[in-house]
Design an enzyme around this catalytic site. Structure first.
Site, PDB file in Angstrom:
ATOM      1  N   ARG A   1     -82.171   2.652  51.131  1.00 49.55           N
ATOM      2  CA  ARG A   1     -82.619   4.019  49.711  1.00 49.55           C
ATOM      3  C   ARG A   1     -82.643   4.657  50.307  1.00 49.55           C
ATOM      4  O   ARG A   1     -83.242   5.624  49.512  1.00 49.55           O
ATOM      5  CB  ARG A   1     -83.035   3.713  48.610  1.00 49.55           C
ATOM      6  CG  ARG A   1     -83.151   4.139  47.628  1.00 49.55           C
ATOM      7  CD  ARG A   1     -84.144   3.250  46.177  1.00 49.55           C
ATOM      8  NE  ARG A   1     -85.076   3.226  46.270  1.00 49.55           N
ATOM      9  CZ  ARG A   1     -86.107   2.542  45.469  1.00 49.55           C
ATOM     10  NH1 ARG A   1     -85.515   2.261  44.084  1.00 49.55           N
ATOM     11  NH2 ARG A   1     -87.479   2.375  45.414  1.00 49.55           N
TER      12      ARG A   1
ATOM     13  N   LYS B   1     -85.452   9.169  46.062  1.00 47.42           N
ATOM     14  CA  LYS B   1     -86.761   9.034  45.572  1.00 47.42           C
ATOM     15  C   LYS B   1     -87.443  10.234  46.119  1.00 47.42           C
ATOM     16  O   LYS B   1     -88.288  10.080  47.373  1.00 47.42           O
ATOM     17  CB  LYS B   1     -87.209   7.731  46.323  1.00 47.42           C
ATOM     18  CG  LYS B   1     -88.011   7.169  45.501  1.00 47.42           C
ATOM     19  CD  LYS B   1     -88.559   5.564  45.437  1.00 47.42           C
ATOM     20  CE  LYS B   1     -90.123   5.145  44.874  1.00 47.42           C
ATOM     21  NZ  LYS B   1     -90.895   5.493  43.515  1.00 47.42           N
TER      22      LYS B   1
ATOM     23  N   GLU C   1     -84.401   7.135  32.139  1.00 46.88           N
ATOM     24  CA  GLU C   1     -85.808   6.123  32.315  1.00 46.88           C
ATOM     25  C   GLU C   1     -87.185   6.266  32.372  1.00 46.88           C
ATOM     26  O   GLU C   1     -86.925   7.440  31.817  1.00 46.88           O
ATOM     27  CB  GLU C   1     -85.592   5.511  33.831  1.00 46.88           C
ATOM     28  CG  GLU C   1     -85.405   6.608  34.679  1.00 46.88           C
ATOM     29  CD  GLU C   1     -85.389   6.509  36.480  1.00 46.88           C
ATOM     30  OE1 GLU C   1     -85.928   5.682  36.888  1.00 46.88           O
ATOM     31  OE2 GLU C   1     -85.025   6.891  37.407  1.00 46.88           O
TER      32      GLU C   1
HETATM   33  N1  PLP Z   1     -87.876   4.962  39.177  1.00 46.38           N
HETATM   34  C1  PLP Z   1     -88.099   5.504  38.451  1.00 46.38           C
HETATM   35  C2  PLP Z   1     -87.849   6.486  38.847  1.00 46.38           C
HETATM   36  C3  PLP Z   1     -89.945   4.822  39.733  1.00 46.38           C
HETATM   37  O1  PLP Z   1     -90.823   6.443  40.280  1.00 46.38           O
HETATM   38  C4  PLP Z   1     -89.831   3.304  40.687  1.00 46.38           C
HETATM   39  C5  PLP Z   1     -89.891   3.126  41.901  1.00 46.38           C
HETATM   40  O2  PLP Z   1     -89.884   3.162  42.680  1.00 46.38           O
HETATM   41  C6  PLP Z   1     -88.570   2.932  39.781  1.00 46.38           C
HETATM   42  C7  PLP Z   1     -87.368   3.156  39.138  1.00 46.38           C
HETATM   43  C8  PLP Z   1     -88.381   1.167  40.679  1.00 46.38           C
HETATM   44  O3  PLP Z   1     -87.896   1.326  41.577  1.00 46.38           O
HETATM   45  P1  PLP Z   1     -87.905   0.309  42.694  1.00 46.38           P
HETATM   46  O4  PLP Z   1     -88.117  -0.561  41.509  1.00 46.38           O
HETATM   47  O5  PLP Z   1     -86.920  -0.062  43.755  1.00 46.38           O
HETATM   48  O6  PLP Z   1     -89.483  -0.090  42.746  1.00 46.38           O
HETATM   49  C1  COI Z   2     -92.741   2.012  42.341  1.00 47.20           C
HETATM   50  O1  COI Z   2     -92.911   1.567  41.595  1.00 47.20           O
HETATM   51  O2  COI Z   2     -93.118   2.062  43.579  1.00 47.20           O
HETATM   52  C2  COI Z   2     -92.908   3.697  42.628  1.00 47.20           C
HETATM   53  O3  COI Z   2     -92.785   4.393  43.263  1.00 47.20           O
HETATM   54  C3  COI Z   2     -93.660   4.091  41.255  1.00 47.20           C
HETATM   55  C4  COI Z   2     -94.655   5.380  41.076  1.00 47.20           C
HETATM   56  C5  COI Z   2     -95.553   4.332  41.760  1.00 47.20           C
HETATM   57  C6  COI Z   2     -94.113   5.892  41.627  1.00 47.20           C
END
Ligand code: PLP
Ligand code: COI
Length: 342
Positions: free
Chosen positions: A82, A184, A220
């Site tokens: 990612r 991200k 989201e």
């Molecule tokens: N959506 C957003 C906007 C996020 O910042 C995050 C955090 O990483 C997620 C979803 C969840 O992603 P992940 O499960 O890969 O941490």
């Molecule tokens: C995460 O879950 O790793 C995120 O980046 C979410 C938040 C701390 C921005």
């Protein structure tokens, strides 16, 4: 190995610097080997690309101590992939994915005393990030970059632990159609600061964002994807090009279908149908799975039958299975658990 003397059970989601971090630099078209350092500060030009035009992206993953005392991370290959996608979209050089995983291993091993003990309720949050560091004044990509990884022990992302959250539907968007919502990028989070502070000032824990093109579909929150459960037990998660492809959510959909034998669907979710769901949760690395009890919007509120005191039964089952896999209590699907040699 002695663990650090930290009150693990009472940690919130904050920054507590540990001894070691990883740093690599990109210059003259290539990455150097990188190294561990104890220096938590960065010195850069006032005109650095990251400071002027927000050329930065990041990742987030965690290290866990398993029941039998190993230190593991969860699907770090997906964070590496990612981050490559984020870099490409932001015209930044990709940090090689195998080197990303090696750097995670080095940082976690060097900070092993900071990985919270099994059963403490805390985990070690790992934050890889990259930014343009050389001076840039015309709007264009930097030519020099720094990639770093630090880590910090954390507790629950939302105050109150597993108490169901109250959300509001934001009047603002966190992403644009065909924009950067699916990567991200730091800029997405800057966009979300005013809306989330407005939500807090109005007494809500978080925002639900709707799709920026039509404002009829669920996207989201600022830091987590949605999971819904229908009254007949199907797990549903929104499909959209402008949400972050959460690794937790992708894993939970597999857990639901393949491990728990449930029906799981990724599809467009109209805001109009949210009132008909039985359960709602937010999922992400930081959020794990945080239950949602109520959503307030202009003209009404939705109170999920799961209520305001505990997780609904399906969300609870998903939570127990995911955390069981991450903490080594349950067998993991092939390739999900990446052990760190300390
Ligand atoms: N959506 C957003 C906007 C996020 O910042 C995050 C955090 O990483 C997620 C979803 C969840 O992603 P992940 O499960 O890969 O941490
Ligand atoms: C995460 O879950 O790793 C995120 O980046 C979410 C938040 C701390 C921005």
């Amino acid at each position: 190995m002695e663990k650090k003397n930290v009150d693990w059970a009472n940690l919130g989601f904050g920054y507590m610097p540990t001894e070691w971090r990883f740093v690599a630099n990109y210059r003259d078209g290539k990455w150097d080997d990188g190294e561990l350092t104890q220096d938590a500060t960065i010195t850069m030009s006032e005109c650095a690309g990251v400071l002027q035009y927000a050329q930065t992206c990041f990742e987030g993953l965690k290290a866990y101590t398993t029941e039998d005392g190993r230190i593991v991370t969860f699907r770090p290959d997906l964070n590496a992939a990612r981050m490559s996608d984020s870099c490409k979209r932001l015209e930044m050089p990709v940090f090689p994915e195998d080197k990303f995983i090696e750097a995670v291993e080095k940082v976690v091993a060097a900070n092993a005393e900071w990985v919270p003990p099994y059963g403490s309720g805390a985990t070690l949050y790992i934050r890889p990030f990259m930014f343009g560091i050389n001076p840039v004044i015309g709007v264009k990509p930097a030519t020099e970059y720094q990639f770093r990884i630090f880590c910090t022990p954390v507790g629950p992302y939302f105050k109150g632990g597993v108490k169901p959250l109250t959300l509001t539907v934001s009047d603002f968007d966190r992403a644009a159609p065909h924009g950067t919502g699916n990567i991200k990028a730091g800029l997405n989070y800057a966009m979300s600061l005013h809306p989330v502070m407005e939500a807090h000032r109005n007494g809500f824990d978080e925002n639900m964002y709707l799709d920026p093109a039509t404002r009829t579909k669920v996207e989201e929150t600022g830091g987590a994807n949605f999971l819904f459960v229908t009254k007949d037990g199907t797990v549903v998660t929104p499909q959209s090009d402008s949400i972050l492809p959460s690794i937790t959510r992708r894993s939970l959909m597999i857990v639901a279908e393949k491990v728990l034998g449930m029906k799981a669907e990724q599809r467009e979710v109209l805001f109009e149908e949210v009132k008909d769901f039985a359960e709602c949760g937010l999922c992400g690395t930081a959020a794990v799975i945080s239950p949602v009890g109520k959503i307030v919007y202009k003209g009404g509120e939705i109170c999920f039958p799961s209520g305001m005191t505990q997780m609904g039964p399906t969300i609870q089952k998903l939570y127990d299975t995911l955390t069981g896999i991450q903490m080594g209590r349950l067998e993991a699907p092939e390739g999900w658990i990446h052990e760190i040699n300390v």
